[in-house]
Design a protein around this motif. Structure first.
Motif, PDB file in Angstrom:
ATOM      1  N   LEU A 125     110.285 -30.364  66.941  1.00 60.24           N
ATOM      2  CA  LEU A 125     109.815 -31.210  65.844  1.00 60.24           C
ATOM      3  C   LEU A 125     110.760 -31.118  64.661  1.00 60.24           C
ATOM      4  N   LEU A 126     111.236 -29.897  64.363  1.00 57.22           N
ATOM      5  CA  LEU A 126     112.139 -29.714  63.237  1.00 57.22           C
ATOM      6  C   LEU A 126     113.435 -30.502  63.433  1.00 57.22           C
ATOM      7  N   LYS A 127     113.970 -30.479  64.648  1.00 60.46           N
ATOM      8  CA  LYS A 127     115.201 -31.223  64.926  1.00 60.46           C
ATOM      9  C   LYS A 127     114.975 -32.725  64.807  1.00 60.46           C
ATOM     10  N   LEU A 128     113.811 -33.178  65.275  1.00 66.68           N
ATOM     11  CA  LEU A 128     113.487 -34.603  65.174  1.00 66.68           C
ATOM     12  C   LEU A 128     113.385 -35.032  63.712  1.00 66.68           C
ATOM     13  N   VAL A 129     112.756 -34.189  62.892  1.00 63.33           N
ATOM     14  CA  VAL A 129     112.645 -34.498  61.463  1.00 63.33           C
ATOM     15  C   VAL A 129     114.019 -34.513  60.808  1.00 63.33           C
ATOM     16  N   ASP A 130     114.888 -33.578  61.209  1.00 60.99           N
ATOM     17  CA  ASP A 130     116.262 -33.574  60.684  1.00 60.99           C
ATOM     18  C   ASP A 130     116.956 -34.902  60.969  1.00 60.99           C
ATOM     19  N   VAL A 131     116.779 -35.393  62.177  1.00 56.43           N
ATOM     20  CA  VAL A 131     117.402 -36.663  62.555  1.00 56.43           C
ATOM     21  C   VAL A 131     116.860 -37.821  61.716  1.00 56.43           C
ATOM     22  N   VAL A 132     115.535 -37.829  61.534  1.00 55.00           N
ATOM     23  CA  VAL A 132     114.907 -38.925  60.789  1.00 55.00           C
ATOM     24  C   VAL A 132     115.309 -38.896  59.321  1.00 55.00           C
ATOM     25  N   VAL A 133     115.189 -37.717  58.685  1.00 52.47           N
ATOM     26  CA  VAL A 133     115.400 -37.622  57.234  1.00 52.47           C
ATOM     27  C   VAL A 133     116.879 -37.652  56.879  1.00 52.47           C
ATOM     28  N   TYR A 134     117.671 -36.846  57.578  1.00 55.41           N
ATOM     29  CA  TYR A 134     119.080 -36.734  57.212  1.00 55.41           C
ATOM     30  C   TYR A 134     119.977 -37.716  57.960  1.00 55.41           C
ATOM     31  N   GLY A 135     119.525 -38.150  59.153  1.00 59.57           N
ATOM     32  CA  GLY A 135     120.320 -39.096  59.923  1.00 59.57           C
ATOM     33  C   GLY A 135     119.947 -40.535  59.643  1.00 59.57           C
ATOM     34  N   ILE A 136     118.723 -40.920  60.010  1.00 62.84           N
ATOM     35  CA  ILE A 136     118.292 -42.317  59.869  1.00 62.84           C
ATOM     36  C   ILE A 136     118.154 -42.710  58.400  1.00 62.84           C
ATOM     37  N   LEU A 137     117.468 -41.872  57.589  1.00 59.53           N
ATOM     38  CA  LEU A 137     117.287 -42.192  56.179  1.00 59.53           C
ATOM     39  C   LEU A 137     118.524 -41.891  55.338  1.00 59.53           C
ATOM     40  N   GLY A 138     119.401 -41.040  55.858  1.00 54.60           N
ATOM     41  CA  GLY A 138     120.661 -40.744  55.171  1.00 54.60           C
ATOM     42  C   GLY A 138     120.533 -39.918  53.913  1.00 54.60           C
ATOM     43  N   LEU A 139     119.475 -39.120  53.793  1.00 55.49           N
ATOM     44  CA  LEU A 139     119.294 -38.290  52.603  1.00 55.49           C
ATOM     45  C   LEU A 139     120.121 -37.014  52.703  1.00 55.49           C
ATOM     46  N   ASP A 140     120.560 -36.510  51.581  1.00 55.27           N
ATOM     47  CA  ASP A 140     121.393 -35.312  51.523  1.00 55.27           C
ATOM     48  C   ASP A 140     120.500 -34.077  51.477  1.00 55.27           C
ATOM     49  N   PRO A 141     120.641 -33.141  52.420  1.00 52.75           N
ATOM     50  CA  PRO A 141     119.789 -31.942  52.428  1.00 52.75           C
ATOM     51  C   PRO A 141     120.014 -31.045  51.223  1.00 52.75           C
ATOM     52  N   ALA A 142     121.136 -31.206  50.529  1.00 51.09           N
ATOM     53  CA  ALA A 142     121.431 -30.358  49.375  1.00 51.09           C
ATOM     54  C   ALA A 142     120.736 -30.844  48.102  1.00 51.09           C
ATOM     55  N   THR A 143     120.158 -32.027  48.128  1.00 47.86           N
ATOM     56  CA  THR A 143     119.498 -32.572  46.942  1.00 47.86           C
ATOM     57  C   THR A 143     118.000 -32.269  46.967  1.00 47.86           C
ATOM     58  N   ARG A 144     117.382 -32.332  45.802  1.00 47.44           N
ATOM     59  CA  ARG A 144     115.943 -32.098  45.729  1.00 47.44           C
ATOM     60  C   ARG A 144     115.166 -33.192  46.457  1.00 47.44           C
ATOM     61  N   LEU A 145     115.656 -34.423  46.335  1.00 47.02           N
ATOM     62  CA  LEU A 145     114.981 -35.531  47.009  1.00 47.02           C
ATOM     63  C   LEU A 145     115.031 -35.351  48.522  1.00 47.02           C
ATOM     64  N   GLY A 146     116.187 -34.945  49.043  1.00 53.85           N
ATOM     65  CA  GLY A 146     116.314 -34.717  50.480  1.00 53.85           C
ATOM     66  C   GLY A 146     115.424 -33.581  50.938  1.00 53.85           C
ATOM     67  N   GLY A 147     115.381 -32.489  50.148  1.00 55.51           N
ATOM     68  CA  GLY A 147     114.524 -31.369  50.498  1.00 55.51           C
ATOM     69  C   GLY A 147     113.048 -31.736  50.456  1.00 55.51           C
ATOM     70  N   ALA A 148     112.655 -32.502  49.434  1.00 53.36           N
ATOM     71  CA  ALA A 148     111.257 -32.910  49.308  1.00 53.36           C
ATOM     72  C   ALA A 148     110.847 -33.839  50.447  1.00 53.36           C
ATOM     73  N   ALA A 149     111.736 -34.774  50.801  1.00 54.92           N
ATOM     74  CA  ALA A 149     111.435 -35.706  51.897  1.00 54.92           C
ATOM     75  C   ALA A 149     111.308 -34.966  53.222  1.00 54.92           C
ATOM     76  N   HIS A 150     112.207 -34.012  53.471  1.00 56.40           N
ATOM     77  CA  HIS A 150     112.155 -33.231  54.702  1.00 56.40           C
ATOM     78  C   HIS A 150     110.877 -32.400  54.750  1.00 56.40           C
ATOM     79  N   PHE A 151     110.535 -31.753  53.637  1.00 57.61           N
ATOM     80  CA  PHE A 151     109.306 -30.956  53.541  1.00 57.61           C
ATOM     81  C   PHE A 151     108.097 -31.825  53.868  1.00 57.61           C
TER      82      PHE A 151
END
Length: 319
Positions: A2-28
């Motif tokens: 599930l975690l890998k799938l979420v990584d793909v959706v949030v950081y891959g498909i949505l293109g959010l940066d994991p280093a930003t607060r927005l990316g972290g909040a969306a992933h959470f």
């Protein structure tokens, strides 16, 4: 998975940066919402199926007859379930749907996020066995005693009307004869509850994601360091609105302790984050009226504050 799938959706498909607060909040948000909803459906389905095998009236009579012992076993069961405060709610709802006493179910709900194997392992590594053992004992005591007190306060009238009605309907054992009937009963139970609560789950997780990623740890430490004797209640009240996993909150507590915050203050902050959170309150609103939520949060907060002062008193002994 599930975690890998979420990584793909949030950081891959949505293109959010994991280093930003927005990316972290969306992933959470995406990860915790999916995890809790899946867990919610699965656990209530399992509890629903198991209920068809259990004589509900006898179980409730046994719990009532056992008194505080029933609360202790509920707390002990909570201690061996690896759930956070929000993930504990599905099983709590299952207990309530099964007609178990409110205080017993609350003993589980309090202890489950306070004590679990993940947290114990992390605490052993950071704090050592003495503090860890005392923490486990205090977590069980908080769940047992607080649940016992809440159970004697006659708060069942503050359950929402449809839950109270379903608890009354559960006075009789579900009429299931073959295993297919039992599966169908569990499916209906889980589908009905998830359908009613999913918006509350999303709202609660969204709130937790914002707090988790936008409240700076340095600000929390600064406030606690300036409050002296009152650092324990301040730390507890600061921790209540927050939400985080066990893997995240133990390192935060050890950092606070290493920076000079008293042991009990750091642990009270960690307990408050683990056991109480605004997302949890939002989700519980589906099962409880506001009065019951406030009483539950208030009494648990007082128990955590008392425990924090106790750890501060014993700090020189256990270290």
């Amino acid at each position: 998975m599930l975690l890998k799938l979420v990584d793909v959706v949030v950081y891959g498909i949505l293109g959010l940066d994991p280093a930003t607060r927005l990316g972290g909040a969306a992933h959470f948000f995406v990860y915790d919402a999916a995890k809790i909803l899946i867990l919610l459906f699965f656990l209530i389905f399992v509890v629903g199926v198991l209920r068809t095998y259990l004589p509900q009236k006898k179980i409730r009579r046994w719990m009532d007859r056992e008194g505080i012992g029933g609360h202790f076993f509920a707390a002990l069961f909570g201690a061996v379930t690896p759930f956070c405060s929000c993930s504990s709610i599905p099983l709590f709802l299952g207990f309530m749907e099964a007609g178990l006493p409110l205080g017993v179910a609350l003993s589980f709900l309090i202890t489950s996020p306070l004590v679990n194997e993940y947290l114990v392992v992390l605490m052993l590594g950071f704090f050592g066995w003495k503090i860890t053992l005392l923490y486990v004992a205090s977590g069980l005591a908080i769940g047992t005693v607080t649940g016992f007190i809440l159970g004697r306060m006659g708060l069942e009238k503050y359950l929402v009307s449809d839950l109270a009605r379903r608890r009354a309907e559960c006075a009789e054992d579900p009429p299931c004869i073959v295993f297919r009937d039992r599966l169908a009963y569990g499916w209906r139970e889980s589908s009905t509850i998830v359908h009613k609560i999913w918006l509350w789950v999303l709202a609660g997780v969204a709130l937790g994601a914002l707090i988790h990623n936008y409240v700076p740890q340095e600000a929390v430490h600064s406030i606690m360091a300036r409050t002296g004797f009152f650092s324990v209640p301040v730390a507890t009240l600061l921790g209540v609105p927050m939400y985080g996993s066990c893997a995240a909150i133990v390192p935060v507590a050890i950092v606070l302790f290493q920076k000079g915050i008293p042991l009990g203050t750091a642990l009270a902050f960690m307990m408050a984050i683990a056991a109480l959170s605004l997302p949890e309150a939002v989700m519980l609103r589906r099962a409880m009226r506001l009065h019951l939520i406030l009483v539950f949060f208030g009494l648990t907060t007082i128990a955590i504050i008392v425990t924090g002062y106790l750890f501060n008193f014993l700090q020189g002994v256990v270290l």
